[in-house]
Design an enzyme around this catalytic site. Sequence first.
Site, PDB file in Angstrom:
ATOM      1  N   CYS A 251     -89.879  48.038   0.509  1.00  0.00           N
ATOM      2  CA  CYS A 251     -89.548  47.307   1.699  1.00  0.00           C
ATOM      3  C   CYS A 251     -89.333  45.859   1.625  1.00  0.00           C
ATOM      4  CB  CYS A 251     -90.736  47.643   2.907  1.00  0.00           C
ATOM      5  SG  CYS A 251     -92.181  47.156   2.276  1.00  0.00           S
TER       6      CYS A 251
ATOM      7  N   GLU B 218     -80.506  47.735   5.380  1.00  0.00           N
ATOM      8  CA  GLU B 218     -81.217  48.248   4.316  1.00  0.00           C
ATOM      9  C   GLU B 218     -80.856  49.330   3.438  1.00  0.00           C
ATOM     10  OE1 GLU B 218     -86.078  47.988   3.821  1.00  0.00           O
ATOM     11  OE2 GLU B 218     -85.379  49.542   5.053  1.00  0.00           O
TER      12      GLU B 218
ATOM     13  N   LYS C   2    -100.889  61.366   7.918  1.00  0.00           N
ATOM     14  CA  LYS C   2     -99.732  62.100   7.710  1.00  0.00           C
ATOM     15  C   LYS C   2     -99.001  61.426   6.758  1.00  0.00           C
ATOM     16  CE  LYS C   2     -95.647  62.606   8.998  1.00  0.00           C
ATOM     17  NZ  LYS C   2     -95.084  63.190   7.525  1.00  0.00           N
TER      18      LYS C   2
ATOM     19  N   GLU D  98     -94.198  48.852  10.712  1.00  0.00           N
ATOM     20  CA  GLU D  98     -93.709  47.947   9.688  1.00  0.00           C
ATOM     21  C   GLU D  98     -92.381  48.875   9.094  1.00  0.00           C
ATOM     22  OE1 GLU D  98     -92.126  47.422   6.383  1.00  0.00           O
ATOM     23  OE2 GLU D  98     -93.792  47.051   5.125  1.00  0.00           O
TER      24      GLU D  98
END
Length: 490
Positions: free
Chosen positions: A284, A385, A175, A250
């Site tokens: 990331c 983040e 997906k 992750e």
Amino acid sequence: MVVKKMFINGEWVNSHTKEVREIINPFNQEVIAKVTEGDHEDAQYAITAARAAFDNGEWTNTPASERGKMVLQVAQIIERDKDELAKLETLDTGKTIIESEADMNDIAEVFRYFAGLADKDGGEIIASPIPDSKSRIVREPIGVCGQITPWNYPLLQAAWKIAPALAAGNTIIIKPSEITPLTTIKVVELMEEVGFPKGVVNLVLGSGPTVGNELAVNQDVDLISFTGGIDTGKKIMRAASTNVKKIALELGGKNPNIVFADADFDTAVDQALNAVFFHGGQVCSAGARLLVEDSIHDPFVEALVERVKRIKLGNGFDEGTQSGPLISAEHREKVEKYVEIGQAEGAKLVIGGHRPSEPELQKGFFYSPTIFTDCKVDMRIVQEEVFGPVLTVERFNSEEEVIQLANDTIYGLAGAVWTKDIAKAERVVGKLRMGTVWINDYHPYFAQAPWGGYKQSGFGRELGKIGLEEYTEVKHVFQNTNPQPVGWFK
């Protein structure tokens, strides 16, 4: 405009609801494609197909060497069509065409690497302490794998999941992000040429709360692999607990880039820019936390600011463009909110902090590269983040202090250390709680080396031999070569 479909059980199908999603070019907000919008029922259909394909054993029982050859064909097809794929990736994400072209080379290499690993693990014979017996360890495919990928590196992240899963003998439901599905759709089209058995490769389109949640909660999915934000990762963990399925996550990071005073100054400045502003900071592993030794802090920041002034924003297809737009209006608003938070917290905005004013950039989701100084470790812009072109700069005075600062985060994905003193670098690296640490470099990764994080950056690893093992179960097989009655019960 033809509506792109999902691929389930060897056929291209529309969602049962017939709903359609428009895919937007983040450079100018033009509609570049329309795709069918799946929901939980479409996900269930794909899961049923993947379950049947795994249970019938055709793919699982295919010799590992043959599976490897088929995965290798995917690498070859990607290499053949890499120019078309790169253009599609730049349209979908806004990144520069140079970045997209490099991604396609890396993606082909990932498929090639795992194709080569497919038949390399024949199990392990272990010494048995019991006379007249044999003992061995084998690895077997885990089963049906749900794979959810992010919008920043759509096809690269898909490759990291698809290649090892297929090489190990699993069936998959991939997906992609609903924002950037186009290259994943294209690669599944190309994979049709290889001839995987029906139900082995399935593609479902749709949102995370519907399709993604169904993959996580469904009892017939044996593993869920997710790359994305920490909040979504926690939701997936809760959903996956319903049948205690294996999870690989992750979840990003807030990665420290540590520069000691004895580092090569010009190289460290150049790499610090690349660490945080590459792909607009939508990475990331971005080095969004810069920790600079106090004695060089001021000239280092001055050099950064001068270089940031020259960063060229623009169309990813234009020669000279160094950074494209952010992915969406919603994401740009998130970045802007963090800039407001940083200023409210007392950080000093030294450059950026606004949308660019150039007329040719007004239709796109652009945001100017931004640097904050006077940052403290407890500030939200240091801890959370941002996932955009925002750099925070902190000072330090000793090894001990910078280790404490660098580790003072819920994340643990990546980091870097810059110094000419390799002994010092190794001391610091040995105490950093991160899955990848670079010494005198930033960002390199390759198929042979594992990728993943400590702490709330997630668990499990992608790439490397470990990346293949994530898609297997370990079985111990014991054989009595001289069976005799036990005589315990008379």
